[in-house]
Design an enzyme around this catalytic site. Structure first.
Site, mmCIF file in Angstrom:
data_model
loop_
_atom_site.group_PDB
_atom_site.id
_atom_site.type_symbol
_atom_site.label_atom_id
_atom_site.label_comp_id
_atom_site.label_asym_id
_atom_site.label_seq_id
_atom_site.Cartn_x
_atom_site.Cartn_y
_atom_site.Cartn_z
ATOM 1 N N HIS A 19 0.835 -1.212 0.000
ATOM 2 C CA HIS A 19 0.000 0.000 0.000
ATOM 3 C C HIS A 19 0.865 1.254 0.000
ATOM 4 O O HIS A 19 0.618 2.204 -0.747
ATOM 5 C CB HIS A 19 -0.894 0.047 1.252
ATOM 6 C CG HIS A 19 -1.979 -0.975 1.291
ATOM 7 N ND1 HIS A 19 -2.250 -1.716 2.408
ATOM 8 C CD2 HIS A 19 -2.876 -1.370 0.351
ATOM 9 C CE1 HIS A 19 -3.277 -2.527 2.169
ATOM 10 N NE2 HIS A 19 -3.664 -2.336 0.919
ATOM 11 N N LYS A 43 -15.554 -8.222 3.501
ATOM 12 C CA LYS A 43 -14.401 -8.723 4.257
ATOM 13 C C LYS A 43 -14.646 -8.552 5.749
ATOM 14 O O LYS A 43 -15.121 -7.501 6.185
ATOM 15 C CB LYS A 43 -13.137 -7.937 3.869
ATOM 16 C CG LYS A 43 -12.673 -8.173 2.434
ATOM 17 C CD LYS A 43 -11.417 -7.362 2.140
ATOM 18 C CE LYS A 43 -10.911 -7.612 0.736
ATOM 19 N NZ LYS A 43 -9.793 -6.729 0.378
ATOM 20 N N ARG A 96 -1.113 -6.174 -8.412
ATOM 21 C CA ARG A 96 -0.008 -7.108 -8.166
ATOM 22 C C ARG A 96 0.022 -8.235 -9.183
ATOM 23 O O ARG A 96 1.073 -8.823 -9.432
ATOM 24 C CB ARG A 96 -0.129 -7.709 -6.763
ATOM 25 C CG ARG A 96 0.112 -6.733 -5.640
ATOM 26 C CD ARG A 96 -0.431 -7.245 -4.332
ATOM 27 N NE ARG A 96 -1.883 -7.430 -4.440
ATOM 28 C CZ ARG A 96 -2.684 -7.744 -3.435
ATOM 29 N NH1 ARG A 96 -2.185 -7.945 -2.237
ATOM 30 N NH2 ARG A 96 -3.982 -7.874 -3.624
ATOM 31 N N SER A 133 -3.038 -7.687 2.768
ATOM 32 C CA SER A 133 -3.534 -7.479 4.134
ATOM 33 C C SER A 133 -4.066 -8.780 4.713
ATOM 34 O O SER A 133 -3.902 -9.050 5.908
ATOM 35 C CB SER A 133 -4.640 -6.424 4.141
ATOM 36 O OG SER A 133 -4.131 -5.167 3.799
HETATM 37 O O1 PNS Z 1 -8.720 -2.934 -0.173
HETATM 38 P P1 PNS Z 1 -9.992 -3.472 -0.816
HETATM 39 O O2 PNS Z 1 -10.835 -4.194 0.212
HETATM 40 O O3 PNS Z 1 -9.700 -4.329 -2.009
HETATM 41 O O4 PNS Z 1 -10.807 -2.176 -1.306
HETATM 42 C C1 PNS Z 1 -12.040 -2.326 -1.991
HETATM 43 C C2 PNS Z 1 -12.835 -1.025 -1.969
HETATM 44 C C3 PNS Z 1 -13.106 -0.615 -0.531
HETATM 45 C C4 PNS Z 1 -12.015 0.046 -2.649
HETATM 46 C C5 PNS Z 1 -14.164 -1.276 -2.718
HETATM 47 O O5 PNS Z 1 -14.861 -2.288 -2.043
HETATM 48 C C6 PNS Z 1 -15.012 -0.028 -2.856
HETATM 49 O O6 PNS Z 1 -14.753 0.789 -3.704
HETATM 50 N N1 PNS Z 1 -16.030 0.124 -1.972
HETATM 51 C C7 PNS Z 1 -16.858 1.315 -1.943
HETATM 52 C C8 PNS Z 1 -18.324 1.033 -2.323
HETATM 53 C C9 PNS Z 1 -18.606 1.384 -3.774
HETATM 54 O O7 PNS Z 1 -18.451 2.496 -4.206
HETATM 55 N N2 PNS Z 1 -19.054 0.357 -4.540
HETATM 56 C C10 PNS Z 1 -19.483 0.527 -5.926
HETATM 57 C C11 PNS Z 1 -18.367 0.623 -6.952
HETATM 58 S S1 PNS Z 1 -17.331 -0.764 -7.057
#
Ligand code: PNS
Length: 165
Positions: A19, A43, A96, A133
């Protein structure tokens, strides 16, 4: 929407060296960077959002990252609503592997449809390609040493501060 303002969203549970590498690269590319802790309902969380914010702030402060970097959290709805609020035209994600491409591509397309926000994929240092993570959570929960995979602030916290989690 301003294409010089970007958001790096994620769960950051906990923040990893991968990150931090993406944040460093993005901070050097954009005029203002928002590092945004977003709750991912898919998660099971290890750390409360407030703790992730503190660890991100400490990790960035102790790094060589400079520039206009804002650390914030968002639980009020869509990610693109936050981007719109702060006038950010770009979302930055670290990639990645092909697995990340498959996971991120649908979200990038949905976000573009929702708010005309572009997603930029950055390739982190290959040294961090296997760090996630979820692996850090597993190693930490079983008492292993996670210090090779996380910023020093996170390692200190997981070593001493996470016993009650
Ligand atoms: O680190 P992660 O868990 O892979 O991050 C994922 C995250 C939090 C970026 C993703 O779940 C997200 O964008 N959540 C916000 C909700 C949202 O806007 N959803 C609709 C578009 S995908």
């Amino acid at each position: 929407m301003n294409s010089r303002i970007a958001v790096v969203p994620g769960s950051f549970d906990p923040p990893t060296l991968g990150h931090l590498d993406v944040i460093r690269r993005a901070a050097s590319l954009y005029d203002q960077l928002h590092v945004l802790v977003v709750h991912n309902p898919g998660k099971e969380a290890m750390l409360p959002i407030a703790q992730r914010l503190t660890l991100l702030e400490q990790s960035i402060a102790e790094s060589d990252i400079d520039g206009d970097v804002v650390v914030a959290s968002w639980s009020m709805g869509l990610l693109v609503d936050y981007a719109t609020d702060v006038d950010a035209g770009v979302l930055v994600k670290g990639i990645r592997s092909q697995v990340d491409v498959a996971y991120e591509t649908p979200m990038a397309i949905v976000n573009r449809h929702l708010a005309h926000v572009e997603t930029v994929f950055l390739l982190p240092d290959p040294a961090h390609a296997l760090v996630s993570s979820s692996l850090v959570r597993q190693v930490a929960s079983l008492g292993g040493d996670v210090s090779p995979f996380v910023p020093a602030a996170v390692a200190r916290f997981l070593d001493t501060g996470s016993r009650d989690l």
